[in-house]
Design a protein around this motif. Structure first.
Motif, PDB file in Angstrom:
ATOM      1  N   THR A   1      -7.155  -9.037   0.779  1.00  0.00           N
ATOM      2  CA  THR A   1      -7.543  -7.797   1.417  1.00  0.00           C
ATOM      3  C   THR A   1      -7.214  -8.260   3.104  1.00  0.00           C
ATOM      4  OG1 THR A   1      -9.491  -7.543   1.555  1.00  0.00           O
ATOM      5  CG2 THR A   1      -8.722  -6.705  -0.482  1.00  0.00           C
ATOM      6  N   ARG A   2      -7.909  -9.363   3.408  1.00  0.00           N
ATOM      7  CA  ARG A   2      -7.860  -9.684   4.656  1.00  0.00           C
ATOM      8  C   ARG A   2      -7.907 -11.231   4.621  1.00  0.00           C
ATOM      9  NH1 ARG A   2     -12.700 -10.038   7.858  1.00  0.00           N
ATOM     10  NH2 ARG A   2     -14.397  -9.657   6.603  1.00  0.00           N
ATOM     11  N   ALA A   3      -7.339 -11.883   5.627  1.00  0.00           N
ATOM     12  CA  ALA A   3      -7.552 -13.294   5.822  1.00  0.00           C
ATOM     13  C   ALA A   3      -7.930 -13.524   7.496  1.00  0.00           C
ATOM     14  CB  ALA A   3      -6.386 -14.147   5.644  1.00  0.00           C
ATOM     15  N   THR A   4      -8.088 -12.590   8.024  1.00  0.00           N
ATOM     16  CA  THR A   4      -8.716 -12.584   9.289  1.00  0.00           C
ATOM     17  C   THR A   4      -9.692 -11.344   9.656  1.00  0.00           C
ATOM     18  OG1 THR A   4      -6.808 -11.283  10.292  1.00  0.00           O
ATOM     19  CG2 THR A   4      -6.401 -13.651  10.289  1.00  0.00           C
ATOM     20  N   ASN A   5     -10.104 -11.269  10.879  1.00  0.00           N
ATOM     21  CA  ASN A   5     -11.007 -10.351  11.219  1.00  0.00           C
ATOM     22  C   ASN A   5     -10.529  -9.008  11.667  1.00  0.00           C
ATOM     23  OD1 ASN A   5     -13.364  -8.763  11.702  1.00  0.00           O
ATOM     24  ND2 ASN A   5     -13.457  -9.650  13.756  1.00  0.00           N
ATOM     25  N   ARG A   6      -9.884  -8.260  10.760  1.00  0.00           N
ATOM     26  CA  ARG A   6      -9.004  -6.832  11.117  1.00  0.00           C
ATOM     27  C   ARG A   6      -9.226  -5.910  10.092  1.00  0.00           C
ATOM     28  NH1 ARG A   6      -5.014  -6.465   7.396  1.00  0.00           N
ATOM     29  NH2 ARG A   6      -4.177  -8.262   6.494  1.00  0.00           N
ATOM     30  N   ASP A   7      -8.908  -4.532  10.274  1.00  0.00           N
ATOM     31  CA  ASP A   7      -8.577  -3.591   9.287  1.00  0.00           C
ATOM     32  C   ASP A   7      -7.695  -4.010   8.102  1.00  0.00           C
ATOM     33  OD1 ASP A   7     -10.859  -2.372  10.335  1.00  0.00           O
ATOM     34  OD2 ASP A   7      -9.567  -1.235  11.961  1.00  0.00           O
ATOM     35  N   VAL A   8      -7.822  -3.590   7.062  1.00  0.00           N
ATOM     36  CA  VAL A   8      -6.619  -3.592   5.829  1.00  0.00           C
ATOM     37  C   VAL A   8      -5.747  -2.363   6.009  1.00  0.00           C
ATOM     38  CG1 VAL A   8      -6.325  -3.901   3.514  1.00  0.00           C
ATOM     39  CG2 VAL A   8      -8.531  -5.076   4.450  1.00  0.00           C
ATOM     40  N   ASN A   9      -6.077  -1.390   6.417  1.00  0.00           N
ATOM     41  CA  ASN A   9      -5.258   0.003   6.610  1.00  0.00           C
ATOM     42  C   ASN A   9      -4.435  -0.231   7.886  1.00  0.00           C
ATOM     43  OD1 ASN A   9      -4.221   2.486   5.947  1.00  0.00           O
ATOM     44  ND2 ASN A   9      -5.785   3.452   6.923  1.00  0.00           N
ATOM     45  N   ARG A  10      -3.391  -0.959   7.719  1.00  0.00           N
ATOM     46  CA  ARG A  10      -2.361  -1.082   8.827  1.00  0.00           C
ATOM     47  C   ARG A  10      -0.965  -1.065   8.332  1.00  0.00           C
ATOM     48  NH1 ARG A  10      -3.487  -6.335  12.412  1.00  0.00           N
ATOM     49  NH2 ARG A  10      -2.821  -7.324  10.278  1.00  0.00           N
ATOM     50  N   PRO A  11      -0.236  -0.184   8.915  1.00  0.00           N
ATOM     51  CA  PRO A  11      -0.520   0.482  10.223  1.00  0.00           C
ATOM     52  C   PRO A  11      -1.319   1.581   9.586  1.00  0.00           C
ATOM     53  CG  PRO A  11       1.772   1.113   9.155  1.00  0.00           C
ATOM     54  CD  PRO A  11       1.131  -0.421   8.690  1.00  0.00           C
ATOM     55  N   ALA A  12      -2.353   2.233  10.249  1.00  0.00           N
ATOM     56  CA  ALA A  12      -3.245   3.324   9.920  1.00  0.00           C
ATOM     57  C   ALA A  12      -2.425   4.527   9.363  1.00  0.00           C
ATOM     58  CB  ALA A  12      -3.940   3.928  11.232  1.00  0.00           C
ATOM     59  N   MET A  13      -2.893   4.917   8.260  1.00  0.00           N
ATOM     60  CA  MET A  13      -2.312   6.056   7.576  1.00  0.00           C
ATOM     61  C   MET A  13      -3.310   6.599   6.367  1.00  0.00           C
ATOM     62  SD  MET A  13       0.130   3.822   5.152  1.00  0.00           S
ATOM     63  CE  MET A  13       1.004   5.212   4.383  1.00  0.00           C
ATOM     64  N   ASP A  14      -3.165   8.030   6.217  1.00  0.00           N
ATOM     65  CA  ASP A  14      -3.706   8.771   5.268  1.00  0.00           C
ATOM     66  C   ASP A  14      -3.673   8.623   3.957  1.00  0.00           C
ATOM     67  OD1 ASP A  14      -5.362  10.709   4.030  1.00  0.00           O
ATOM     68  OD2 ASP A  14      -3.915  12.370   4.718  1.00  0.00           O
ATOM     69  N   ARG A  15      -3.999   7.490   3.366  1.00  0.00           N
ATOM     70  CA  ARG A  15      -3.862   7.123   1.970  1.00  0.00           C
ATOM     71  C   ARG A  15      -4.481   7.733   0.962  1.00  0.00           C
ATOM     72  NH1 ARG A  15      -2.117   1.470   2.297  1.00  0.00           N
ATOM     73  NH2 ARG A  15      -2.208   0.768   4.233  1.00  0.00           N
ATOM     74  N   ASN A  16      -5.348   8.446   1.323  1.00  0.00           N
ATOM     75  CA  ASN A  16      -6.065   9.455   0.117  1.00  0.00           C
ATOM     76  C   ASN A  16      -5.541  10.869   0.389  1.00  0.00           C
ATOM     77  OD1 ASN A  16      -7.452  10.057   2.311  1.00  0.00           O
ATOM     78  ND2 ASN A  16      -9.459   9.471   1.550  1.00  0.00           N
ATOM     79  N   ALA A  17      -4.800  11.173   1.057  1.00  0.00           N
ATOM     80  CA  ALA A  17      -4.193  12.324   1.386  1.00  0.00           C
ATOM     81  C   ALA A  17      -5.073  13.486   1.651  1.00  0.00           C
ATOM     82  CB  ALA A  17      -3.267  12.643   0.069  1.00  0.00           C
TER      83      ALA A  17
END
Length: 503
Positions: A218-234
């Motif tokens: 899900t991540r291999a660095t110190n970062r958010d996964v929701n990139r680009p930021a979006m409304d994934r659960n509507a």
């Protein structure tokens, strides 16, 4: 995992996770969602692909491959072999190092070697002849000539057992290092949980990949996964709930066989101690998750005992109820739950001094990584049924009420041969990303699998389908069905193919 408390928040001092050990992160959601079904590039079991090493101008050209990984250092898997192909006569140096770059053993030191292939074998012992602990290791190869030099690295895994020997490259493991980016998790005494989680996860990844298994992070660095930021659960907002959904999406779109959520603990009393694993008991495949969690927990306890002292003993906190988004079923804010067996591990407590000291010790983090590896290998060895779907060729559009054919390769990733199995195609209305509702859908086609498909074996099937008379966008969900039920109900993630019907 941070149990919200009055923890000391200070300027974090990040663990030094060596950049050269971190490969590229998982593919973006756009890359994996179109088409929804991935064509995964699988690693070859037991050997890494030959790749030429970068060479300075005028330097030699060399390639190298590993065979025998994972190896144990004893018995029938006592050694691992490195084969180096040289384009010219060189002075060759080969060193074995651990994950953190520390020298373990010198195999060759500026030895003259002629053009051709040089082979070395390593028995898992250090310079003093002691057997090294299980974990990820690397061969560092440097070839020098008067006109230049070239170097390369090849990874190997030392482990107590193999990972699905029938065909490790057919297995996909999703790893979610807890927290990261805007969410550091617990911060105690200059130590951030997000960094500890990531470091352990990267060690697990390296062990699994060097054993021939495909890994998605899900991540291999110190970062958010929701990139680009979006409304994934509507739900009309972009918030932390979308970050958690994004992590499930990574594993689901890769159709992972299992998902490891790697965390460490903290408690308001600063008195917490021990290791626990969380499992959700209300999913259709909860029994599979429980087996995985039990295996991972037992391996943790066994491996952490090596680090006991007079002021600290291993404490088994058992299997806890998994109400976390990464484990539970669909909700309004999490419409796409993990569709495969998943666990959440809490290795040690960050806010208890003796356990924090161990988490800061790279040897302990390697032991924890080996425990996750042990749990995965044990679970795969006992999983009866599994299927990997690949090489899907399907029409993007068919006439309403028309016929078509979907071609798919199925690989048996379980431990039993097929008998009376069928591949079914069922339609559900198309939704954003993919369908995570568990809806069975409308049957539009079925074809039998040949009996006797062995573990690790593959078969290509042509599935005839007849589409509904309504014109709309659909998702065709592929599922293998046995007399005892659907494999999707055992946590085998279905392939989903977008198809449109038109007038």
């Amino acid at each position: 995992m941070l149990h919200r408390s009055r923890l000391t928040h200070v300027r974090p001092r990040l663990l030094r996770i060596r950049p050269r050990l971190i490969r590229s992160g998982p593919p973006s959601l756009v890359q994996v969602a179109l088409p929804l079904v991935l064509s995964l590039m699988l690693l070859v079991a037991g050997a890494l692909v030959l790749r030429p090493a970068p060479a300075a101008a005028g330097g030699p050209r060399l390639t190298a491959a590993v065979s025998g990984s994972p190896f144990k250092g004893s018995g029938s898997r006592s050694r691992v072999r490195l084969s180096v192909a040289l384009s010219a006569a060189v002075r060759l140096t080969i060193r074995v190092k651990d994950y953190d770059g520390h020298l373990v053993r010198v195999m060759l030191d500026r030895r003259s070697r002629s053009r051709g292939t040089t082979r070395v074998t390593w028995d898992g012992r250090d310079r003093k002849g002691h057997l090294v602990p299980d974990g990820p290791y690397l061969f560092r190869v440097v070839a020098r000539t008067p006109s230049g030099s070239a170097s390369l690295v090849r990874w190997v895994t030392k482990a107590s057992r193999e990972l699905y020997p029938a065909r490790p490259g057919a297995i996909v493991v999703a790893i979610n290092p807890g927290h990261g980016g805007s969410d550091p998790g617990a911060i105690v005494a200059h130590t951030r949980e997000a960094d500890i989680n990531l470091d352990i996860a990267m060690r697990v990844r390296q062990m699994l990949e060097s054993a021939g298994v495909m890994v998605v992070m899900t991540r291999a660095t110190n970062r958010d996964v929701n990139r680009p930021a979006m409304d994934r659960n509507a739900d009309g907002r972009i918030d932390h709930a979308d970050e958690l959904v994004a992590r499930n999406d990574v594993g689901n779109l890769a159709r992972a066989d299992l998902m490891l959520n790697i965390h460490d603990n903290a408690a308001s009393c600063r008195c917490g101690q021990g290791t626990e694993v969380f499992v959700n008991r209300s999913r259709p495949w909860s029994a599979e998750s429980l087996r995985l969690g039990t295996a991972v927990l037992a391996a943790h306890i066994r491996r952490l005992r090596a680090f006991q002292s007079r002021n600290w003993k291993v404490h088994d906190r058992g299997i806890g109820p998994g109400h976390y988004v990464s484990l539970r079923g669909a909700t309004a804010t999490s419409p796409r739950p993990a569709l495969m067996p998943a666990i959440l591990g809490e290795s040690l407590f960050l806010d208890t001094a003796p356990e924090r000291a161990r988490l800061r010790d790279p040897h302990v983090r390697t032991a924890i990584a080996a425990a996750y590896y042990d749990g995965v290998s044990s679970w795969l060895a006992s999983r009866r049924t599994g299927i990997r779907y690949s090489r899907i060729d399907a029409p993007a559009e068919l006439p309403a009420g028309g016929d078509g054919t979907v071609r798919v390769r199925l690989t048996n990733t379980g431990q039993v041969r097929s008998s009376g199995w069928h591949l079914e195609g069922r339609l559900v209305p198309r939704v954003l990303f993919y369908d995570g509702s568990g809806a069975v859908g409308r049957l539009v086609g079925s074809v039998p699998l040949p009996n006797g498909l062995r573990p690790g074996g593959s078969v290509d099937l042509a599935l005839p389908i007849t589409m509904p008379t309504a014109a709309r966008d659909w998702l065709l969900k592929l599922d293998v069905v046995r007399s005892s039920g659907r494999l999707s109900d055992r946590g085998v993630v279905q392939a989903q193919v977008p198809i449109r019907t038109s007038d």
